[in-house]
Design a protein around this motif. Structure first.
Motif, PDB file in Angstrom:
ATOM      1  N   TYR A  19     -46.329   2.243 -17.824  1.00 36.14           N
ATOM      2  CA  TYR A  19     -47.118   1.321 -18.703  1.00 36.14           C
ATOM      3  C   TYR A  19     -46.092   1.583 -19.987  1.00 36.14           C
ATOM      4  N   GLY A  20     -44.785   3.149 -19.699  1.00 34.31           N
ATOM      5  CA  GLY A  20     -44.192   3.136 -20.885  1.00 34.31           C
ATOM      6  C   GLY A  20     -44.711   3.422 -22.016  1.00 34.31           C
ATOM      7  N   SER A  21     -45.339   4.603 -21.600  1.00 34.16           N
ATOM      8  CA  SER A  21     -46.332   5.332 -22.539  1.00 34.16           C
ATOM      9  C   SER A  21     -47.036   6.039 -21.807  1.00 34.16           C
ATOM     10  N   PHE A  22     -46.673   7.278 -23.366  1.00 32.27           N
ATOM     11  CA  PHE A  22     -47.639   8.507 -22.198  1.00 32.27           C
ATOM     12  C   PHE A  22     -49.065   8.294 -22.817  1.00 32.27           C
ATOM     13  N   THR A  23     -49.443   7.869 -23.608  1.00 33.96           N
ATOM     14  CA  THR A  23     -50.438   7.906 -24.255  1.00 33.96           C
ATOM     15  C   THR A  23     -51.399   6.762 -23.218  1.00 33.96           C
ATOM     16  N   LEU A  24     -51.040   5.545 -23.497  1.00 33.15           N
ATOM     17  CA  LEU A  24     -52.171   5.171 -22.375  1.00 33.15           C
ATOM     18  C   LEU A  24     -51.848   4.838 -20.888  1.00 33.15           C
ATOM     19  N   ALA A  25     -50.830   5.702 -20.393  1.00 27.42           N
ATOM     20  CA  ALA A  25     -50.756   6.591 -18.813  1.00 27.42           C
ATOM     21  C   ALA A  25     -51.978   7.385 -18.940  1.00 27.42           C
ATOM     22  N   ALA A  26     -51.480   7.935 -20.261  1.00 28.04           N
ATOM     23  CA  ALA A  26     -52.941   8.893 -19.056  1.00 28.04           C
ATOM     24  C   ALA A  26     -53.878   8.910 -20.037  1.00 28.04           C
ATOM     25  N   ALA A  27     -54.538   7.326 -20.173  1.00 28.53           N
ATOM     26  CA  ALA A  27     -55.732   7.031 -20.586  1.00 28.53           C
ATOM     27  C   ALA A  27     -56.382   6.031 -19.103  1.00 28.53           C
ATOM     28  N   SER A  28     -55.241   5.908 -18.091  1.00 30.75           N
ATOM     29  CA  SER A  28     -55.099   5.136 -17.349  1.00 30.75           C
ATOM     30  C   SER A  28     -55.660   6.257 -16.048  1.00 30.75           C
ATOM     31  N   MET A  29     -55.432   7.791 -16.776  1.00 37.52           N
ATOM     32  CA  MET A  29     -56.252   8.484 -15.230  1.00 37.52           C
ATOM     33  C   MET A  29     -56.646   9.165 -15.933  1.00 37.52           C
ATOM     34  N   ASN A  30     -57.551   9.218 -16.952  1.00 39.74           N
ATOM     35  CA  ASN A  30     -58.695   9.519 -17.771  1.00 39.74           C
ATOM     36  C   ASN A  30     -58.431  11.117 -18.023  1.00 39.74           C
ATOM     37  N   SER A  31     -57.092  11.639 -18.339  1.00 41.79           N
ATOM     38  CA  SER A  31     -55.926  12.686 -18.558  1.00 41.79           C
ATOM     39  C   SER A  31     -55.945  12.506 -20.383  1.00 41.79           C
ATOM     40  N   THR A  32     -55.292  13.611 -20.804  1.00 40.88           N
ATOM     41  CA  THR A  32     -54.870  14.187 -22.069  1.00 40.88           C
ATOM     42  C   THR A  32     -53.592  13.718 -22.244  1.00 40.88           C
ATOM     43  N   LYS A  33     -52.798  12.899 -23.370  1.00 41.94           N
ATOM     44  CA  LYS A  33     -51.177  13.048 -23.577  1.00 41.94           C
ATOM     45  C   LYS A  33     -50.715  14.269 -23.386  1.00 41.94           C
ATOM     46  N   SER A  34     -50.820  15.204 -24.040  1.00 48.67           N
ATOM     47  CA  SER A  34     -50.796  16.473 -23.434  1.00 48.67           C
ATOM     48  C   SER A  34     -50.362  16.973 -22.092  1.00 48.67           C
ATOM     49  N   SER A  35     -51.508  16.305 -21.369  1.00 45.69           N
ATOM     50  CA  SER A  35     -51.562  17.127 -19.638  1.00 45.69           C
ATOM     51  C   SER A  35     -50.576  16.734 -19.882  1.00 45.69           C
ATOM     52  N   THR A  36     -50.315  15.034 -19.457  1.00 45.72           N
ATOM     53  CA  THR A  36     -49.467  14.256 -18.957  1.00 45.72           C
ATOM     54  C   THR A  36     -47.938  13.865 -19.573  1.00 45.72           C
ATOM     55  N   GLY A  37     -47.904  14.528 -20.700  1.00 47.59           N
ATOM     56  CA  GLY A  37     -46.223  14.663 -21.237  1.00 47.59           C
ATOM     57  C   GLY A  37     -45.846  15.330 -19.986  1.00 47.59           C
ATOM     58  N   LYS A  38     -46.438  17.286 -20.015  1.00 46.69           N
ATOM     59  CA  LYS A  38     -46.623  18.269 -18.832  1.00 46.69           C
ATOM     60  C   LYS A  38     -46.191  18.716 -18.255  1.00 46.69           C
ATOM     61  N   ALA A  39     -46.866  16.988 -17.390  1.00 49.46           N
ATOM     62  CA  ALA A  39     -46.382  16.901 -16.160  1.00 49.46           C
ATOM     63  C   ALA A  39     -45.642  16.006 -15.785  1.00 49.46           C
ATOM     64  N   VAL A  40     -44.855  15.656 -15.785  1.00 49.50           N
ATOM     65  CA  VAL A  40     -43.519  15.016 -16.346  1.00 49.50           C
ATOM     66  C   VAL A  40     -42.412  15.793 -16.322  1.00 49.50           C
ATOM     67  N   LYS A  41     -42.697  16.655 -17.357  1.00 51.10           N
ATOM     68  CA  LYS A  41     -41.799  17.776 -17.441  1.00 51.10           C
ATOM     69  C   LYS A  41     -41.729  18.307 -16.654  1.00 51.10           C
ATOM     70  N   ARG A  42     -42.490  18.838 -15.689  1.00 52.64           N
ATOM     71  CA  ARG A  42     -42.281  19.965 -14.616  1.00 52.64           C
ATOM     72  C   ARG A  42     -41.516  18.919 -13.548  1.00 52.64           C
ATOM     73  N   LEU A  43     -42.087  17.575 -13.500  1.00 52.90           N
ATOM     74  CA  LEU A  43     -41.182  16.385 -12.577  1.00 52.90           C
ATOM     75  C   LEU A  43     -39.815  16.929 -12.568  1.00 52.90           C
ATOM     76  N   GLU A  44     -39.726  16.985 -13.901  1.00 56.21           N
ATOM     77  CA  GLU A  44     -38.210  16.729 -14.279  1.00 56.21           C
ATOM     78  C   GLU A  44     -37.286  18.315 -14.381  1.00 56.21           C
TER      79      GLU A  44
END
Length: 297
Positions: A19-44
């Motif tokens: 999606y090229g966007s944390f906001t759009l990615a979060a919406a697609s997963m019924n999640s929040t931008k913050s949770s999505t950002g933290k998930a990517v950070k944990r993976l990194e």
């Protein structure tokens, strides 16, 4: 090697990359931008690598991110394939079903979807209408419906029904221009033609009383290359057109269109449901194919 499974983090990473966007990615997963950002950070942190270059205006994959994205998508696809195999073992249809239909046929199928969803409430439908053959062979569709055979070995064809090529016009057009009394008079009428994906115009074809086939390419008033515009133009009274009966069933039934010279209609190619080869067919796919047969038959 991973210390943890991190499956949710990987799914979040793939969504952000696509999606090229944390906001759009979060919406697609019924999640929040913050949770999505933290998930990517944990993976990194687990990888010890930076997967994205972030600015206030854009998010772009690093070179390492591109490499990991290909591997991650392959891994998720493998998991999804395993899930499909498990779905095939279930008697009850359930899960998401992705279907690509030609526009003409798809218009009627969309109207009938409540019948399917009421019978199979655990199946969610993602449906796309397109006449482009490229759309049929690209994208991960569970079912692709096309008129005629698609020459692609990655699909298995399941015949849904036969077709006829019929001539039709709207009552408004016929009241304004008159109803042709024979095939010869068609040359004096406004013709609407369809341009095939090959670039050629689809000619009109008729069966004579002696069973010979007559071909005609009238001078067109208008030419369309997509099914939606083509059908709507005929219904709106623009002119006379010839196409497959299965694309016009509801329009003829409700009086929006009138079939002309039905005795001269010729057989057309079959309508096929194309299923990706090499997979077991899940119950949800089988159920939707039976639904299509009922609606088109």
């Amino acid at each position: 090697m991973f210390q943890h499974a991190l499956l949710n983090e990987i799914v979040a990473f793939i969504a952000v990359a696509e999606y090229g966007s944390f906001t759009l990615a979060a919406a697609s997963m019924n999640s929040t931008k913050s949770s999505t950002g933290k998930a990517v950070k944990r993976l990194e942190e687990e990888l010890g690598l930076k997967l994205f270059n972030r600015t206030t205006r854009s998010i772009r994959l690093t070179e390492e991110g591109k490499i990991f994205l290909d591997a991650a998508k392959h891994a998720i696809d493998t998991i999804n394939e395993a899930k499909l195999l498990l779905d095939a073992r279930k008697d009850e249809a359930a899960g998401r079903l992705r279907v690509n239909l030609p526009i003409g046929i798809g218009r009627d199928v969309v109207k009938s979807l409540p019948i399917f969803t009421q019978t199979h409430p655990k199946v969610s439908i993602e449906l796309s209408l397109s006449d482009r053959f490229e759309d049929a062979i690209q994208g991960e569709w569970d079912i692709v419906v096309r008129i005629g055979n698609l020459d692609d070995s990655t699909f298995i064809a399941k015949k849904l029904c036969d077709t006829k090529r019929i001539l039709c016009a709207s009552p408004e057009y016929l009241s304004k221009k008159g109803t042709p009394k024979n095939l010869g008079e068609l040359r004096n009428h406004d013709a609407i033609l369809y341009r095939l994906h090959t670039g050629k115009l689809r000619t009109w074809m008729f069966q004579e009383s002696n069973n010979e086939i007559t071909e005609m390419t009238p001078s067109p008033l208008a030419v369309f290359s997509d099914g939606r515009s083509f059908i709507e133009s005929v219904i709106s009274g623009l002119g006379i057109a010839q196409t497959y009966d299965k694309a016009l069933n509801s329009a003829i039934k409700n009086g929006e269109l009138v079939e002309l010279f039905p005795e001269s209609a010729i057989p057309g190619p079959p309508v096929n449901a194309l299923i990706p080869s090499g997979r077991a067919m899940p119950a949800k796919t089988k159920a939707f194919i039976e639904f299509l047969k009922e609606q088109l038959g």
